[in-house]
Design a protein around this motif. Sequence first.
Motif, short mmCIF file in Angstrom:
data_model
loop_
_atom_site.label_atom_id
_atom_site.label_comp_id
_atom_site.label_asym_id
_atom_site.label_seq_id
_atom_site.Cartn_x
_atom_site.Cartn_y
_atom_site.Cartn_z
N ARG A 8 0.38 -1.76 -0.35
CA ARG A 8 -0.07 0.22 0.04
C ARG A 8 1.10 1.52 -0.04
O ARG A 8 1.86 1.47 0.82
N VAL A 9 0.73 1.96 -0.77
CA VAL A 9 1.03 4.12 -0.45
C VAL A 9 0.55 4.74 -0.90
O VAL A 9 -0.80 4.44 -1.20
N ASP A 10 0.66 5.79 -0.35
CA ASP A 10 -0.25 6.80 0.16
C ASP A 10 0.35 7.96 -0.76
O ASP A 10 1.16 8.58 -0.46
N PRO A 11 -0.17 8.35 -2.09
CA PRO A 11 0.40 9.54 -2.33
C PRO A 11 0.32 10.70 -1.79
O PRO A 11 1.12 11.85 -2.25
N THR A 12 -0.73 10.96 -1.23
CA THR A 12 -0.38 12.22 -0.81
C THR A 12 0.69 12.33 1.26
O THR A 12 0.53 13.43 1.16
N SER A 13 1.30 10.84 1.29
CA SER A 13 2.19 10.64 2.13
C SER A 13 2.98 11.79 2.08
O SER A 13 3.46 12.23 0.85
N THR A 14 3.58 12.60 3.17
CA THR A 14 4.60 12.81 3.10
C THR A 14 6.19 12.32 2.71
O THR A 14 7.21 12.31 2.57
N LEU A 26 7.23 7.95 -1.48
CA LEU A 26 6.81 6.58 -2.51
C LEU A 26 7.34 5.36 -2.16
O LEU A 26 7.63 3.79 -1.79
N GLN A 59 7.60 3.72 1.48
CA GLN A 59 6.90 3.16 1.66
C GLN A 59 6.97 1.97 0.97
O GLN A 59 6.16 1.06 2.25
N SER A 113 6.84 -1.18 3.99
CA SER A 113 5.54 -2.85 3.67
C SER A 113 5.96 -3.92 3.53
O SER A 113 5.37 -5.22 4.18
N LEU A 131 0.55 -0.80 -9.19
CA LEU A 131 0.42 0.35 -8.08
C LEU A 131 0.33 2.21 -8.65
O LEU A 131 0.47 3.17 -7.76
#
Length: 119
Positions: free
Chosen positions: A4-10, A13, A16, A20, A46
């Motif tokens: 899982r990755v969150d593109p909005t995270s600081t 990627l 991330q 995982s 992804l």
Amino acid sequence: MLFRVDPTSTVPLGDQIAASVRRAVAEGAVAPGERLPAARVLGESLGLNVHTVLRGYQQLREEGLIELRRGRGAVVTSGASPHRARLLERVREVAADARELGMTEEELLAVVRTALNNP
């Protein structure tokens, strides 16, 4: 294994992706000798550039959790134990805390050396 990755995270990627895998090793969901998805396949699933995935895999290689071999891909090393993966996560957290406190690398290493020498 679920990535899982969150593109909005600081958090970058690639970091991330590495997290995982670390988490999966720590939880025992991935065992030594197991192959990770090919970087190109994982990137496509992804919606990421293959180089982003490779940055995450490279980080894991430097930590000794995976081996990268041409033609074989990324394989979890025999030394990748849940305990080691949890330790690596905690070390990353300590490093982040030290950065937040404004500690220099030398200051943090001095604290770690003291802790290692005075159990």
